[in-house]
Design a protein around this motif. Structure first.
Motif, PDB file in Angstrom:
ATOM      1  N   VAL A   3       0.827  -1.200   0.000  1.00  0.00           N
ATOM      2  CA  VAL A   3       0.000   0.000   0.000  1.00  0.00           C
ATOM      3  C   VAL A   3       0.866   1.256   0.000  1.00  0.00           C
ATOM      4  O   VAL A   3       2.016   1.233   0.428  1.00  0.00           O
ATOM      5  N   GLN A   4       0.255   2.339  -0.472  1.00  0.00           N
ATOM      6  CA  GLN A   4       0.822   3.674  -0.288  1.00  0.00           C
ATOM      7  C   GLN A   4       0.076   4.275   0.887  1.00  0.00           C
ATOM      8  O   GLN A   4      -1.156   4.375   0.871  1.00  0.00           O
ATOM      9  N   GLY A   6      -4.086   3.892   9.960  1.00  0.00           N
ATOM     10  CA  GLY A   6      -3.810   4.801   8.868  1.00  0.00           C
ATOM     11  C   GLY A   6      -4.792   4.671   7.731  1.00  0.00           C
ATOM     12  O   GLY A   6      -5.736   3.875   7.780  1.00  0.00           O
ATOM     13  N   SER A   7      -4.553   5.471   6.704  1.00  0.00           N
ATOM     14  CA  SER A   7      -5.311   5.354   5.455  1.00  0.00           C
ATOM     15  C   SER A   7      -4.315   5.093   4.341  1.00  0.00           C
ATOM     16  O   SER A   7      -3.180   5.579   4.380  1.00  0.00           O
ATOM     17  N   ALA A   8      -4.738   4.300   3.375  1.00  0.00           N
ATOM     18  CA  ALA A   8      -3.815   3.881   2.319  1.00  0.00           C
ATOM     19  C   ALA A   8      -4.575   3.539   1.044  1.00  0.00           C
ATOM     20  O   ALA A   8      -5.785   3.323   1.057  1.00  0.00           O
ATOM     21  N   THR A   9      -3.810   3.476  -0.046  1.00  0.00           N
ATOM     22  CA  THR A   9      -4.320   2.978  -1.320  1.00  0.00           C
ATOM     23  C   THR A   9      -3.545   1.722  -1.675  1.00  0.00           C
ATOM     24  O   THR A   9      -2.310   1.698  -1.579  1.00  0.00           O
ATOM     25  N   VAL A  10      -4.263   0.687  -2.076  1.00  0.00           N
ATOM     26  CA  VAL A  10      -3.639  -0.575  -2.465  1.00  0.00           C
ATOM     27  C   VAL A  10      -2.917  -0.392  -3.801  1.00  0.00           C
ATOM     28  O   VAL A  10      -3.500   0.086  -4.776  1.00  0.00           O
ATOM     29  N   LEU A  11      -1.633  -0.786  -3.828  1.00  0.00           N
ATOM     30  CA  LEU A  11      -0.843  -0.734  -5.060  1.00  0.00           C
ATOM     31  C   LEU A  11      -0.730  -2.107  -5.713  1.00  0.00           C
ATOM     32  O   LEU A  11      -0.762  -2.217  -6.941  1.00  0.00           O
ATOM     33  N   GLU A  12      -0.574  -3.144  -4.880  1.00  0.00           N
ATOM     34  CA  GLU A  12      -0.346  -4.495  -5.411  1.00  0.00           C
ATOM     35  C   GLU A  12      -0.742  -5.512  -4.346  1.00  0.00           C
ATOM     36  O   GLU A  12      -0.555  -5.268  -3.157  1.00  0.00           O
ATOM     37  N   THR A  13      -1.273  -6.636  -4.792  1.00  0.00           N
ATOM     38  CA  THR A  13      -1.641  -7.699  -3.856  1.00  0.00           C
ATOM     39  C   THR A  13      -0.805  -8.939  -4.110  1.00  0.00           C
ATOM     40  O   THR A  13      -0.429  -9.225  -5.244  1.00  0.00           O
ATOM     41  N   GLN A  64      -8.127  -4.976  -3.783  1.00  0.00           N
ATOM     42  CA  GLN A  64      -7.432  -5.031  -5.075  1.00  0.00           C
ATOM     43  C   GLN A  64      -6.776  -3.688  -5.349  1.00  0.00           C
ATOM     44  O   GLN A  64      -7.087  -2.699  -4.686  1.00  0.00           O
ATOM     45  N   ALA A  65      -5.874  -3.668  -6.309  1.00  0.00           N
ATOM     46  CA  ALA A  65      -5.164  -2.439  -6.660  1.00  0.00           C
ATOM     47  C   ALA A  65      -6.164  -1.314  -6.892  1.00  0.00           C
ATOM     48  O   ALA A  65      -7.183  -1.498  -7.551  1.00  0.00           O
ATOM     49  N   GLY A  66      -5.852  -0.165  -6.300  1.00  0.00           N
ATOM     50  CA  GLY A  66      -6.707   1.014  -6.440  1.00  0.00           C
ATOM     51  C   GLY A  66      -7.673   1.228  -5.290  1.00  0.00           C
ATOM     52  O   GLY A  66      -8.209   2.328  -5.127  1.00  0.00           O
TER      53      GLY A  66
END
Length: 166
Positions: free
Chosen positions: A34-35, A67-74, A82-84
């Motif tokens: 994640v970012q 925290g808060s995050a965006t998925v980049l890769e699984t 999933q990504a995004g």
């Protein structure tokens, strides 16, 4: 995908965290890259930095569990995100796989991490420590759902013995 990230590392108890560049591993089984957008900090993290429970055999290691995050890769086996996807990062297990905690590299030295860390720009998180949220949910508020709100609900339910609706 080779990724590096800046992170705050607990190297010694009762000392300032060290901000450094780490090598992030590829996500393994049940892990998610994640970012991280925002992180909270709570008393548990302060206690960990201050060594309130005594010697820490996992040093050096990463901190942060909300925290808060965006998925980049699984990684393999991941099905709940999933990504995004935008997510809340949290300490309490939820749906999905509980993976092995990740290890990062810092100048060739191993840096330990738990199932969730949020004091870093990018992180490998266990699938069951992420919960998807709507893309328009305020990412600055999302960390509160990772610890503060769940802890408060535990106090209300367990200590005050109040149930929903009372």
């Amino acid at each position: 995908m080779s990724t590096t990230t800046k992170a705050a590392i607990l190297v010694e108890l009762n000392e300032p965290l060290v901000v450094a560049e780490l090598e992030v591993p590829d996500p393994g089984f049940g892990q998610v890259l994640v970012q991280v957008h925002y992180s909270g900090i709570c008393g548990a993290q302060i206690n960990e930095i201050e060594g309130a429970k005594g010697p820490d055999r996992f040093l050096p290691h990463l901190l942060g569990h909300e925290g808060s995050a965006t998925v980049l890769e699984t990684g393999p086996g991941v099905k709940t995100v999933q990504a995004g996807d935008h997510c809340v990062m949290h300490w309490r297990p939820s749906d999905g796989i509980q993976s092995e905690p990740a290890s990062y590299l810092w100048d060739g030295r191993k840096v330990n991490a738990g199932w969730v860390t949020s004091f870093n720009q990018h992180a490998i998180i266990s699938e069951n420590r992420l919960t998807p949220i709507p893309a328009d949910f305020d990412r600055r508020l999302a960390p509160l759902f990772g610890c503060a709100i769940t802890t408060a609900m535990g106090v209300v339910n367990n200590d005050a013995r109040l149930k929903v609706g009372q």
